[in-house]
Design a protein around this motif. Structure first.
Motif, PDB file in Angstrom:
ATOM      1  N   ALA A 280       0.844  -1.210   0.000  1.00 21.74           N
ATOM      2  CA  ALA A 280       0.000   0.000   0.000  1.00 21.74           C
ATOM      3  C   ALA A 280       0.874   1.252   0.000  1.00 21.74           C
ATOM      4  O   ALA A 280       0.592   2.229  -0.723  1.00 21.74           O
ATOM      5  N   GLN A 281       1.960   1.227   0.778  1.00 20.23           N
ATOM      6  CA  GLN A 281       2.865   2.393   0.825  1.00 20.23           C
ATOM      7  C   GLN A 281       3.526   2.596  -0.545  1.00 20.23           C
ATOM      8  O   GLN A 281       3.625   3.715  -1.049  1.00 20.23           O
ATOM      9  N   PHE A 282       3.944   1.495  -1.133  1.00 22.02           N
ATOM     10  CA  PHE A 282       4.571   1.537  -2.461  1.00 22.02           C
ATOM     11  C   PHE A 282       3.575   2.094  -3.496  1.00 22.02           C
ATOM     12  O   PHE A 282       3.909   2.953  -4.317  1.00 22.02           O
ATOM     13  N   MET A 283       2.306   1.634  -3.437  1.00 15.88           N
ATOM     14  CA  MET A 283       1.298   2.104  -4.400  1.00 15.88           C
ATOM     15  C   MET A 283       1.015   3.599  -4.220  1.00 15.88           C
ATOM     16  O   MET A 283       0.782   4.302  -5.188  1.00 15.88           O
ATOM     17  N   ARG A 284       1.051   4.061  -2.968  1.00 13.92           N
ATOM     18  CA  ARG A 284       0.830   5.499  -2.735  1.00 13.92           C
ATOM     19  C   ARG A 284       1.901   6.312  -3.455  1.00 13.92           C
ATOM     20  O   ARG A 284       1.599   7.340  -4.058  1.00 13.92           O
ATOM     21  N   ARG A 285       3.142   5.835  -3.362  1.00 11.21           N
ATOM     22  CA  ARG A 285       4.237   6.535  -4.055  1.00 11.21           C
ATOM     23  C   ARG A 285       4.054   6.426  -5.562  1.00 11.21           C
ATOM     24  O   ARG A 285       4.163   7.404  -6.287  1.00 11.21           O
ATOM     25  N   GLU A 286       3.740   5.231  -6.037  1.00  9.97           N
ATOM     26  CA  GLU A 286       3.605   4.991  -7.475  1.00  9.97           C
ATOM     27  C   GLU A 286       2.469   5.814  -8.095  1.00  9.97           C
ATOM     28  O   GLU A 286       2.524   6.196  -9.246  1.00  9.97           O
ATOM     29  N   LEU A 287       1.416   6.040  -7.304  1.00  5.90           N
ATOM     30  CA  LEU A 287       0.268   6.788  -7.820  1.00  5.90           C
ATOM     31  C   LEU A 287       0.377   8.279  -7.502  1.00  5.90           C
ATOM     32  O   LEU A 287      -0.524   9.057  -7.826  1.00  5.90           O
ATOM     33  N   GLY A 288       1.483   8.670  -6.847  1.00  8.87           N
ATOM     34  CA  GLY A 288       1.715  10.084  -6.523  1.00  8.87           C
ATOM     35  C   GLY A 288       0.652  10.636  -5.596  1.00  8.87           C
ATOM     36  O   GLY A 288       0.218  11.783  -5.744  1.00  8.87           O
ATOM     37  N   LEU A 289       0.211   9.834  -4.626  1.00 11.24           N
ATOM     38  CA  LEU A 289      -0.884  10.262  -3.747  1.00 11.24           C
ATOM     39  C   LEU A 289      -0.371  11.094  -2.576  1.00 11.24           C
ATOM     40  O   LEU A 289       0.754  10.898  -2.112  1.00 11.24           O
ATOM     41  N   ALA A 290      -1.246  11.948  -2.081  1.00  9.60           N
ATOM     42  CA  ALA A 290      -0.906  12.739  -0.885  1.00  9.60           C
ATOM     43  C   ALA A 290      -0.656  11.781   0.265  1.00  9.60           C
ATOM     44  O   ALA A 290      -1.333  10.751   0.381  1.00  9.60           O
ATOM     45  N   GLY A 291       0.309  12.090   1.093  1.00  8.54           N
ATOM     46  CA  GLY A 291       0.605  11.225   2.250  1.00  8.54           C
ATOM     47  C   GLY A 291       1.571  10.112   1.909  1.00  8.54           C
ATOM     48  O   GLY A 291       1.893   9.292   2.769  1.00  8.54           O
ATOM     49  N   ALA A 292       2.033  10.082   0.632  1.00 11.03           N
ATOM     50  CA  ALA A 292       3.004   9.045   0.264  1.00 11.03           C
ATOM     51  C   ALA A 292       4.243   9.233   1.127  1.00 11.03           C
ATOM     52  O   ALA A 292       4.675  10.360   1.367  1.00 11.03           O
ATOM     53  N   GLY A 293       4.797   8.156   1.634  1.00 10.99           N
ATOM     54  CA  GLY A 293       5.959   8.257   2.527  1.00 10.99           C
ATOM     55  C   GLY A 293       5.550   8.196   3.983  1.00 10.99           C
ATOM     56  O   GLY A 293       6.332   7.816   4.845  1.00 10.99           O
TER      57      GLY A 293
ATOM     58  N   ARG B 128       8.912  -8.113  -6.518  1.00  6.96           N
ATOM     59  CA  ARG B 128       8.734  -8.260  -7.970  1.00  6.96           C
ATOM     60  C   ARG B 128       7.263  -8.307  -8.400  1.00  6.96           C
ATOM     61  O   ARG B 128       6.881  -7.532  -9.285  1.00  6.96           O
ATOM     62  N   PRO B 129       6.421  -9.158  -7.774  1.00 14.60           N
ATOM     63  CA  PRO B 129       5.000  -9.106  -8.151  1.00 14.60           C
ATOM     64  C   PRO B 129       4.404  -7.715  -7.892  1.00 14.60           C
ATOM     65  O   PRO B 129       3.579  -7.224  -8.673  1.00 14.60           O
ATOM     66  N   GLN B 130       4.849  -7.049  -6.800  1.00 18.21           N
ATOM     67  CA  GLN B 130       4.331  -5.713  -6.483  1.00 18.21           C
ATOM     68  C   GLN B 130       4.687  -4.721  -7.583  1.00 18.21           C
ATOM     69  O   GLN B 130       3.877  -3.884  -7.977  1.00 18.21           O
ATOM     70  N   ARG B 131       5.925  -4.815  -8.083  1.00 17.15           N
ATOM     71  CA  ARG B 131       6.358  -3.884  -9.138  1.00 17.15           C
ATOM     72  C   ARG B 131       5.552  -4.111 -10.408  1.00 17.15           C
ATOM     73  O   ARG B 131       5.171  -3.165 -11.095  1.00 17.15           O
ATOM     74  N   LEU B 132       5.291  -5.381 -10.712  1.00 18.92           N
ATOM     75  CA  LEU B 132       4.505  -5.688 -11.911  1.00 18.92           C
ATOM     76  C   LEU B 132       3.076  -5.155 -11.762  1.00 18.92           C
ATOM     77  O   LEU B 132       2.537  -4.528 -12.683  1.00 18.92           O
TER      78      LEU B 132
END
Ligand code: R2B
Ligand code: URA
Length: 309
Positions: A68-81, A293-297
């Motif tokens: 979920a944290q990785f997806m927040r960064r990938e989607l450029g969402l507020a609160g990422a990090g 790896r599955p997460q990155r895909l």
């Protein structure tokens, strides 16, 4: 006795809504999703979840929080990090996190555990009136004749006899359910994998077992009654039947999601090649990187679906 599931019941719902196939639910005043610590009276499920489009499930709570944290960064969402809140914090059975339209949930190990979670998750998506949801299991597995670290996209989940079926005991019947997964989704994921050249990704059958040791032909459990030759003969027959990896949830996942009209995929990294051994010897660092790896895909797939690339 075997009661085959009628084929007509497998057709996806045309409205894009999540189907629950249980007339009793309509008669209930309240639905308590006990293991998720959510409910129709205590929570406004449409407001909390109505806009969810992607659900990712995986065994470990920590991995699903990291996802979920990785997806927040990938989607450029507020609160990422920042830290993400566990929506199911009131229950210590499963963990659930949100990253925009993505829900990330842990399911524990094995069919009974994923099955309980999926019943409640599917009802949650139904009560929330979610539409056009894609659900993906991201997990770990033992590879068969493939390099450790390879990612397998499942085209067919099969049982220990290499048959594409899931047997569920219902009262005193054994109900046989299809384990068909969405072929177009598997191909779409394979296409996405071509943009990530630093690990091999392939499509193959995934064998789902009821156990990690004897059930997967391991010689290193507390019990073992077969020879190394018998084990290798079994694993080679599995390979010849098209099996490329072995894990413990895919048949139940495919059956439940398929019957409820969810487009589903299974994407698992292989932690070892079972034709080479039984013990998982890679270091924590290597295993952590494999699990990403599955997460990155899936992140690449979701970004593409959302038009972010
Ligand atoms: C893969 O890994 C777990 C066992 O180590 C199990 O949940 C699975 O399917
Ligand atoms: N998960 C499994 O179920 N089997 C393995 O061999 C590795 C991970």
């Amino acid at each position: 006795c075997l009661v085959p599931q009628p084929i007509s019941s497998l057709s996806p719902c045309r409205t894009g809504l999540v189907l629950v196939r249980n007339p009793h639910l309509d008669l209930m005043e309240e639905d308590i999703l006990y293991h998720l610590d959510l409910g129709t009276k205590t929570h406004n499920l449409p407001a909390m979840f109505g806009d969810i489009k992607f659900v990712c499930v995986g065994g470990s709570p920590n991995r699903m929080r990291a996802f979920a944290q990785f997806m927040r960064r990938e989607l450029g969402l507020a609160g990422a990090g920042e830290d993400v809140a566990d929506i199911c914090a009131g229950s210590d059975r499963y963990a659930m996190y949100r990253a925009g339209p993505v829900l990330s949930i842990s399911h524990g190990m094995g069919i009974p555990s994923i099955s309980i979670m999926l019943h409640e998750l599917i009802k949650l998506l139904h009560h929330a009136k979610c539409r056009d949801v894609t659900i993906i299991r991201i997990g770990t597995s033992g590879g068969l004749g493939i390099e450790a670290g390879s990612v397998v996209i499942t085209d067919m989940a099969v049982d220990s006899s290499f048959r594409p079926r899931f047997e569920q005991v219902v009262l005193d019947d054994v109900v046989v359910r299809s384990t068909e997964l969405d072929k177009d989704l598997a191909e779409e994921l394979l296409t996405c994998s071509r943009d990530i050249p630093d690990f091999p990704t392939l499509i193959g059958h995934t064998m789902c077992t009821y156990d990690f040791y004897e059930g997967q032909g391991r010689l290193d459990g507390a019990l073992c009654s077969f020879s190394s030759e018998k084990k290798l003969d079994y694993l080679r027959r599995a390979y010849e039947a098209g099996v490329r990896n072995i894990e413990m949830e895919s048949t139940a996942f495919a059956a439940l999601c398929g019957l409820c009209g969810l487009k589903a995929a299974v994407v698992c990294v292989a932690l070892l090649d079972r034709l080479q051994g039984d013990q998982i010897r890679a270091s924590h660092e290597v295993l952590w990187e494999y699990q990403q790896r599955p997460q990155r895909l899936i992140a690449a797939f979701i970004r593409k679906r959302l038009g972010l690339v």
